[in-house]
Design an enzyme around this catalytic site. Structure first.
Site, mmCIF file in Angstrom:
data_model
loop_
_atom_site.group_PDB
_atom_site.id
_atom_site.type_symbol
_atom_site.label_atom_id
_atom_site.label_comp_id
_atom_site.label_asym_id
_atom_site.label_seq_id
_atom_site.Cartn_x
_atom_site.Cartn_y
_atom_site.Cartn_z
ATOM 1 N N HIS A 216 0.867 -1.443 0.001
ATOM 2 C CA HIS A 216 -0.138 -0.104 -0.087
ATOM 3 C C HIS A 216 0.925 1.301 0.089
ATOM 4 O O HIS A 216 0.228 2.441 -0.093
ATOM 5 C CB HIS A 216 -0.956 0.106 1.227
ATOM 6 C CG HIS A 216 -0.248 0.309 2.484
ATOM 7 N ND1 HIS A 216 0.530 -0.647 3.266
ATOM 8 C CD2 HIS A 216 0.055 1.667 3.180
ATOM 9 C CE1 HIS A 216 1.092 0.128 4.249
ATOM 10 N NE2 HIS A 216 0.683 1.363 4.281
HETATM 11 C C1 UD1 Z 1 -2.152 6.085 4.981
HETATM 12 C C2 UD1 Z 1 -0.818 6.597 5.621
HETATM 13 C C3 UD1 Z 1 0.304 5.626 5.835
HETATM 14 C C4 UD1 Z 1 -0.280 4.268 6.549
HETATM 15 C C5 UD1 Z 1 -1.685 4.005 5.855
HETATM 16 C C6 UD1 Z 1 -2.075 2.690 6.754
HETATM 17 C C7 UD1 Z 1 -0.758 8.928 5.259
HETATM 18 C C8 UD1 Z 1 0.224 9.911 4.372
HETATM 19 N N1 UD1 Z 1 -0.565 7.648 4.795
HETATM 20 O O1 UD1 Z 1 -2.146 5.846 3.884
HETATM 21 O O2 UD1 Z 1 1.375 6.332 6.271
HETATM 22 O O3 UD1 Z 1 0.836 3.380 6.310
HETATM 23 O O4 UD1 Z 1 -2.629 4.887 5.779
HETATM 24 O O5 UD1 Z 1 -3.069 1.728 6.038
HETATM 25 O O6 UD1 Z 1 -1.543 9.302 6.155
HETATM 26 N N2 UD1 Z 1 -9.379 4.223 0.776
HETATM 27 C C9 UD1 Z 1 -10.568 3.914 0.787
HETATM 28 N N3 UD1 Z 1 -11.032 3.497 1.981
HETATM 29 C C10 UD1 Z 1 -10.659 3.966 3.197
HETATM 30 C C11 UD1 Z 1 -9.453 4.483 3.286
HETATM 31 C C12 UD1 Z 1 -8.813 4.985 1.960
HETATM 32 O O7 UD1 Z 1 -11.064 3.504 -0.095
HETATM 33 O O8 UD1 Z 1 -11.296 3.489 4.376
HETATM 34 C C13 UD1 Z 1 -8.514 4.752 -0.368
HETATM 35 C C14 UD1 Z 1 -8.837 6.259 -1.085
HETATM 36 O O9 UD1 Z 1 -8.769 6.073 -2.458
HETATM 37 C C15 UD1 Z 1 -7.785 7.068 -0.598
HETATM 38 C C16 UD1 Z 1 -6.679 6.036 -0.623
HETATM 39 O O10 UD1 Z 1 -7.247 4.778 -0.276
HETATM 40 O O11 UD1 Z 1 -7.555 7.800 -1.447
HETATM 41 C C17 UD1 Z 1 -5.403 6.255 0.326
HETATM 42 O O12 UD1 Z 1 -5.935 6.744 1.640
HETATM 43 P P1 UD1 Z 1 -4.856 7.604 2.472
HETATM 44 O O13 UD1 Z 1 -5.589 7.467 3.846
HETATM 45 O O14 UD1 Z 1 -4.664 8.969 1.887
HETATM 46 O O15 UD1 Z 1 -3.522 7.029 2.422
HETATM 47 P P2 UD1 Z 1 -3.289 5.429 2.786
HETATM 48 O O16 UD1 Z 1 -2.568 5.027 1.518
HETATM 49 O O17 UD1 Z 1 -4.177 4.755 3.623
HETATM 50 N N1 UDP Z 2 -3.709 -5.179 9.302
HETATM 51 C C1 UDP Z 2 -4.975 -5.760 9.323
HETATM 52 N N2 UDP Z 2 -5.552 -6.293 8.100
HETATM 53 C C2 UDP Z 2 -5.072 -6.222 7.109
HETATM 54 C C3 UDP Z 2 -3.633 -5.529 6.867
HETATM 55 C C4 UDP Z 2 -2.977 -5.195 7.945
HETATM 56 O O1 UDP Z 2 -5.359 -5.707 10.438
HETATM 57 O O2 UDP Z 2 -5.615 -6.298 6.135
HETATM 58 C C5 UDP Z 2 -3.071 -4.686 10.397
HETATM 59 C C6 UDP Z 2 -1.640 -5.179 10.608
HETATM 60 O O3 UDP Z 2 -1.719 -6.599 11.153
HETATM 61 C C7 UDP Z 2 -0.843 -4.239 11.485
HETATM 62 C C8 UDP Z 2 -1.576 -2.963 10.763
HETATM 63 O O4 UDP Z 2 -2.512 -3.363 10.293
HETATM 64 O O5 UDP Z 2 -1.205 -4.229 12.805
HETATM 65 C C9 UDP Z 2 -0.453 -2.247 9.827
HETATM 66 O O6 UDP Z 2 -1.060 -1.477 9.046
HETATM 67 P P1 UDP Z 2 -0.716 -0.930 7.721
HETATM 68 O O7 UDP Z 2 -0.008 -1.749 6.907
HETATM 69 O O8 UDP Z 2 -2.054 -0.180 7.024
HETATM 70 O O9 UDP Z 2 -0.077 0.379 8.139
HETATM 71 P P2 UDP Z 2 1.546 0.822 8.441
HETATM 72 O O10 UDP Z 2 1.839 -0.192 9.543
HETATM 73 O O11 UDP Z 2 2.355 0.475 7.038
HETATM 74 O O12 UDP Z 2 1.649 2.253 8.657
#
Ligand code: UD1
Ligand code: UDP
Length: 377
Positions: A216
């Site tokens: 991601h």
């Molecule tokens: C965010 C964090 C990242 C973290 C990740 C955990 C920032 C800059 N990034 O990234 O550090 O590792 O969360 O998962 O804060 N979307 C949905 N449904 C949701 C959420 C997101 O469809 O419930 C889609 C949307 O299209 C959105 C994209 O995912 O534009 C990215 O979501 P966003 O929260 O901006 O960043 P993440 O990639 O989730």
């Molecule tokens: N996680 C989860 N379900 C998923 C993917 C990740 O519960 O489908 C949990 C995972 O076990 C960990 C956390 O989400 O505890 C990590 O989140 P993510 O990878 O989204 O973010 P990051 O740690 O890179 O910021």
């Protein structure tokens, strides 16, 4: 009886719910037996950065996190607009609530918005997961962390490397090594996960017969060359791959992955309990997640990290994790290392050794104590 301390907790993204659950649990335990110290009144604010049922609600239910007092419903947008909307709404709430602390987690846009809103109102900020650095300023998370650390009064470091990074930047005041709340969480939830989760039978998976993958990170999803490299590597891996796909990645390449290979099993993001069971039973984990690199280690599963650097350098140093970037040959080579059955191929460090790197499973308790002591001091 000492007056209660008021804490506003800011969360918004999946990993923050998991981290905050460990601290909320420690707050409840402290309040049950405060020993003449102030109790803590926690007010949880959910920015709404993540909003899908299986990116948000499921974690509150499974981990019994107290219901957020407010959900700001900010949703997805560009970095500037998303952070600005959070900042504006958080500021209003802080002016109303006048907390003693604002508690922020990790390195997302929700973290940054909480840090800016609180520090401009002279409310002390406590940052859980302070001091992590990738030294790659092209990552939005690196900018968020550096800025959040600069304005935090309490810098709650999960590792020794993190507190050393802060010292290298001249930050020593308010730095505490607490251990990692994600280790607390794995210790607390694994037995429950094994009792409750049906994910292995639902997906007809035998233990250690599959690879678990997640992708991601913006640097991969937003760069077609990198994403193609990762997908090409997946297509060449000789184990079935289970891929709980983050919505960001699904939007960009979901259909292509479905068509790519019969051995890649794309599923919706799963809840934390299912994820723990998938991780524990995987033969190898391939990921660009921060948290999942550590969980792989806690479960003694070799990890291939599809990034050029990691904040969790200690895992590379002890040989539990390999950095593989996004080039297919490199990912394949790291995968071969991970699945090599010969003794000593992978340093399969016992889980008990986790405390050396990530604390003793009581990071949440130390975070609570740090906020109380700092206030008293
Ligand atoms: C965010 C964090 C990242 C973290 C990740 C955990 C920032 C800059 N990034 O990234 O550090 O590792 O969360 O998962 O804060 N979307 C949905 N449904 C949701 C959420 C997101 O469809 O419930 C889609 C949307 O299209 C959105 C994209 O995912 O534009 C990215 O979501 P966003 O929260 O901006 O960043 P993440 O990639 O989730
Ligand atoms: N996680 C989860 N379900 C998923 C993917 C990740 O519960 O489908 C949990 C995972 O076990 C960990 C956390 O989400 O505890 C990590 O989140 P993510 O990878 O989204 O973010 P990051 O740690 O890179 O910021």
């Amino acid at each position: 009886m000492a007056e209660a301390l008021r804490i506003v907790t800011i969360v918004g993204a999946r990993p923050q719910f998991i981290k905050a659950a460990a601290v909320s649990r420690a707050i409840s335990a402290h309040n049950r037996d405060p020993k003449n110290l102030p109790t803590l009144d926690e007010i949880i604010i959910h920015t709404g950065q993540h909003y899908d049922e299986n990116m948000s609600r499921i974690f509150f239910d499974e981990l019994q996190i107290p219901e957020p007092a407010r959900n700001l419903g900010v949703g997805s947008d560009s970095h500037g607009r998303q952070t600005a909307a959070m900042l504006e709404a958080i500021e209003c709430i802080l002016l109303e609530e006048k907390p003693d602390w604002v508690l922020i987690y990790g390195d997302t846009n929700s973290t940054l918005a909480g840090a800016i809103a609180a520090s401009k109102l002279h409310i002390p900020v406590a940052h859980v997961e302070a001091g992590l650095r990738s030294f790659n300023r092209r990552m939005p998370e690196e900018i968020n962390r550096i800025l959040a650390d600069r304005v935090s009064s309490l810098l709650l470091c999960p590792t020794r490397t993190a507190s050393k990074n802060l010292a290298d930047e001249g930050i020593t005041d308010g730095v505490r090594e607490t251990g990692d709340v994600m280790y607390d969480s794995v210790l607390f939830n694994t037995a429950l996960a094994e009792r409750r989760s049906r994910i292995l039978s639902e997906l007809s998976l035998a233990p250690k017969s599959f690879a678990l993958a997640t992708v991601h990170r913006a640097e991969n999803t937003d760069d077609p060359d990198r994403m193609n490299g990762i997908l090409n590597a997946f297509a060449r891996i000789d184990l079935p791959i289970v891929l709980p796909l983050h919505p960001r990645t699904r939007q960009l390449i979901g259909r292509r992955i479905d068509e790519l290979s019969e051995t890649i099993r794309v599923i919706e993001p799963v809840g934390y309990l299912d994820m723990l069971v998938l991780e524990k039973n995987a033969r190898v984990i391939l990921t660009d997640s921060g948290g999942i690199q550590k969980e792989a280690y806690f479960f003694n599963v070799p990890c291939v990290t599809m990034r050029d650097e990691t904040e969790w350098v200690e895992l590379i140093e002890i040989g539990a994790n390999r950095l593989a970037g996004s080039c297919p040959d490199r990912i394949l080579a790291a995968y071969q290392w991970a699945v090599d059955p010969s003794p000593g191929a992978v340093d399969r460090s016992p889980v008990d050794a986790s405390h050396v790197l990530y604390g003793d499973g009581h990071a949440g308790k130390r975070i609570v104590a740090a906020m109380i002591e700092f206030e008293a001091g």
